[in-house]
Design a protein around this motif. Sequence first.
Motif, short mmCIF file in Angstrom:
data_model
loop_
_atom_site.label_atom_id
_atom_site.label_comp_id
_atom_site.label_asym_id
_atom_site.label_seq_id
_atom_site.Cartn_x
_atom_site.Cartn_y
_atom_site.Cartn_z
N VAL A 120 0.85 -1.18 0.00
CA VAL A 120 0.00 0.00 0.00
C VAL A 120 0.89 1.24 0.00
CG1 VAL A 120 -1.67 1.33 1.36
CG2 VAL A 120 -1.90 -1.17 1.17
N GLU A 121 0.53 2.22 -0.81
CA GLU A 121 1.30 3.46 -0.91
C GLU A 121 0.38 4.66 -0.76
OE1 GLU A 121 4.51 3.56 -1.12
OE2 GLU A 121 4.87 1.41 -1.47
N PRO A 122 0.90 5.79 -0.27
CA PRO A 122 0.09 7.01 -0.22
C PRO A 122 -0.40 7.37 -1.62
CG PRO A 122 2.11 7.28 1.06
CD PRO A 122 2.25 5.99 0.31
N CYS A 123 -1.65 7.76 -1.73
CA CYS A 123 -2.24 8.01 -3.04
C CYS A 123 -3.55 8.77 -2.87
CB CYS A 123 -2.50 6.68 -3.78
SG CYS A 123 -3.49 5.51 -2.81
N SER A 124 -4.10 9.23 -3.99
CA SER A 124 -5.41 9.88 -3.97
C SER A 124 -6.53 8.86 -3.85
CB SER A 124 -5.61 10.72 -5.24
OG SER A 124 -4.52 11.58 -5.47
N LEU A 125 -6.35 7.71 -4.51
CA LEU A 125 -7.33 6.62 -4.47
C LEU A 125 -6.59 5.30 -4.41
CD1 LEU A 125 -10.29 5.55 -4.84
CD2 LEU A 125 -9.79 5.46 -7.30
N LEU A 126 -6.95 4.46 -3.44
CA LEU A 126 -6.35 3.13 -3.32
C LEU A 126 -7.28 2.10 -3.95
CD1 LEU A 126 -4.20 1.17 -2.12
CD2 LEU A 126 -5.67 1.03 -0.08
N VAL A 127 -6.74 1.25 -4.81
CA VAL A 127 -7.47 0.12 -5.36
C VAL A 127 -6.79 -1.16 -4.88
CG1 VAL A 127 -8.11 -1.15 -7.45
CG2 VAL A 127 -8.34 1.34 -7.38
N VAL A 128 -7.51 -1.98 -4.13
CA VAL A 128 -6.97 -3.26 -3.68
C VAL A 128 -7.44 -4.32 -4.67
CG1 VAL A 128 -6.86 -4.96 -1.82
CG2 VAL A 128 -7.01 -2.51 -1.28
N MET A 129 -6.50 -4.85 -5.45
CA MET A 129 -6.86 -5.78 -6.51
C MET A 129 -7.11 -7.17 -5.96
SD MET A 129 -4.92 -6.41 -10.13
CE MET A 129 -4.11 -7.98 -9.93
N GLY A 189 -5.98 -9.95 -2.29
CA GLY A 189 -5.31 -10.12 -1.01
C GLY A 189 -6.34 -10.33 0.09
N GLU A 190 -5.93 -10.99 1.17
CA GLU A 190 -6.84 -11.26 2.29
C GLU A 190 -6.66 -10.30 3.45
OE1 GLU A 190 -7.80 -15.59 3.18
OE2 GLU A 190 -5.87 -15.79 2.15
N ARG A 191 -5.44 -9.74 3.59
CA ARG A 191 -5.20 -8.86 4.74
C ARG A 191 -4.03 -7.93 4.43
NH1 ARG A 191 -4.02 -13.94 5.80
NH2 ARG A 191 -6.04 -14.17 6.82
N PHE A 192 -3.99 -6.83 5.20
CA PHE A 192 -2.88 -5.89 5.10
C PHE A 192 -1.80 -6.27 6.11
CE2 PHE A 192 -6.45 -3.02 3.89
CZ PHE A 192 -6.03 -2.73 2.60
N SER A 193 -0.55 -5.96 5.77
CA SER A 193 0.49 -6.02 6.80
C SER A 193 0.35 -4.78 7.68
CB SER A 193 1.88 -6.03 6.15
OG SER A 193 2.15 -4.76 5.56
N GLN A 194 0.97 -4.82 8.85
CA GLN A 194 0.89 -3.68 9.76
C GLN A 194 1.49 -2.44 9.10
OE1 GLN A 194 -0.76 -4.37 12.59
NE2 GLN A 194 -0.89 -2.17 12.94
N ASN A 195 2.56 -2.64 8.32
CA ASN A 195 3.20 -1.52 7.64
C ASN A 195 2.31 -0.93 6.56
OD1 ASN A 195 5.67 0.11 7.06
ND2 ASN A 195 5.48 -0.91 5.07
N ASP A 196 1.59 -1.82 5.84
CA ASP A 196 0.70 -1.35 4.78
C ASP A 196 -0.35 -0.40 5.31
OD1 ASP A 196 1.79 -2.54 2.55
OD2 ASP A 196 0.62 -4.38 2.73
N ILE A 197 -1.10 -0.85 6.30
CA ILE A 197 -2.21 -0.05 6.79
C ILE A 197 -1.70 1.20 7.51
CG2 ILE A 197 -2.51 -1.13 9.05
CD1 ILE A 197 -5.27 -0.22 6.50
N GLY A 198 -0.48 1.11 8.07
CA GLY A 198 0.07 2.26 8.79
C GLY A 198 0.49 3.39 7.87
N CYS A 199 0.86 3.07 6.62
CA CYS A 199 1.33 4.13 5.71
C CYS A 199 0.20 4.74 4.90
CB CYS A 199 2.42 3.59 4.78
SG CYS A 199 1.79 2.67 3.38
N LEU A 200 -1.02 4.23 5.07
CA LEU A 200 -2.16 4.79 4.33
C LEU A 200 -2.70 6.00 5.07
CD1 LEU A 200 -4.07 4.26 1.88
CD2 LEU A 200 -5.59 3.09 3.49
#
Length: 333
Positions: free
Chosen positions: A37-46, A48-59
Motif C-alpha cells: 500500500v502506498e500514499p495516493c489519492s485513491l487506493l485500489v486493492v486488486m 489479497g486477504e489482509r494488510f500487513s501492519q506496515n501497509d495499513i500504517g502508511c495509508l
Amino acid sequence: MPICHIACLDAVDFCVLTNMAAMCRRLGFQVTWSKTVEPCSLLVVMRGERFSQNDIGCLPEGTPAVVFGYVGKSCEEILHSLRDRAGKILFLPTSQKLVPQDIAGINVHVAPPPVYPELWKKELKAGKYPYTYLGNRKNLGDDPWQKRLEGWIKGGDVEVWGRWWNGHCPVVKQHGPVTIFTVPEIYRSTIYSLGLMYPFQRDTGMFSGRYWLAPLCGAHVLVECENYCEAPGIVLYQGDVLPDALDDLDARRALQGEAVSFWRQKTAALERVIQDWLKNLDGKLDLSRRPRRAVGLKGDLVTMGLKASSIIESIALSRGKDLSPLTKLGFWK
C-alpha cells in the motif's frame, strides 16, 4: 493529476492488472502499482486477504478505497481494516456470496472486474488445439476434479502450458510457461480451454482470467461450477467425457462477437458505478499524495513494464531461476 495506486497484496494477475490500470486511466487517474500500500489519492486493492501492519500504517487517514473481490477468498479483514482507516469504501465482489455480513459504512456493488476487449481479442485461426489447459499443476491431493482433468491430460487429449507437469503430462503435450502476451495467441487456435479451481473457489463466484480471455479469442471454457457473471462461452463439465471439439470457425467468431459486446457493456456499467461513487466523495481527492515506491503504468495499451516483467518471469521460471533478484528491476515488490 490524482494518483490511483493498485495494491496486489498476495499475487499479481497481470491480465487483470492491465485491465484495471486501463480503467483507472479512463477515470482520470495516473496509475501506479506494487505489492504494498502506498500514499495516493485513491487506493485500489486488486487482491489479497489482509494488510500487513506496515501497509495499513502508511495509508493516510481518509483515503478512499475500491476493493475488488474476484479470487474467491474473503475480503472481510481488508474491508474492516480499511473502514477504520480509509474515507469511503467501495467493495466490488463477483458474487453476493463474497459479501461479508458486517458491511456497515461500506458501499457494495456485485460485478466482475473490468475487461477491455480491444486489449486482448485476436483474429481467429483454425482450431489447431481441440483442448488446452493453461496453468501450473496444482497439488490438490485426491480432489476428484483434478483427477478428472489429469486423466484427460495423461491420455494425451490436452495441450498443456505451465509448470510442474513433468511426470503428469506426456512430454509432447507440454509447452512450458506462458505469459499474458502469448495466451491470446494460444486461445485464438483453441476450441475448448479447460479450467480447474482450488476447492475454496468453487461455488463462491471466483472470476478466472480464462472466463473472459478465452471467449474473446473464440474459445469456450470448461469449468466445474456455476458462472455467476453469466459471461458467454462458459460451459460446465459433463461427466467424465470431454465434449466434441468441432472446429466451426463461424461459430467461434460469433462467440467472440458476443464476448466483445458483453464485456464492453459490463465494463461501461462498472465505470459508471465507480464514477458515481467518486462524485459522492466528501470534498476533493487529495492530489498531494505520491507513492514512495511503485511501478508507474502509462499508456492506453498493455504497458512495456508489464510486458517486460512477464517475459522476464517466463524466461526465469523456464530455467528454474529464483525471481527474488528481479525485484531490483522494479517489476516485483
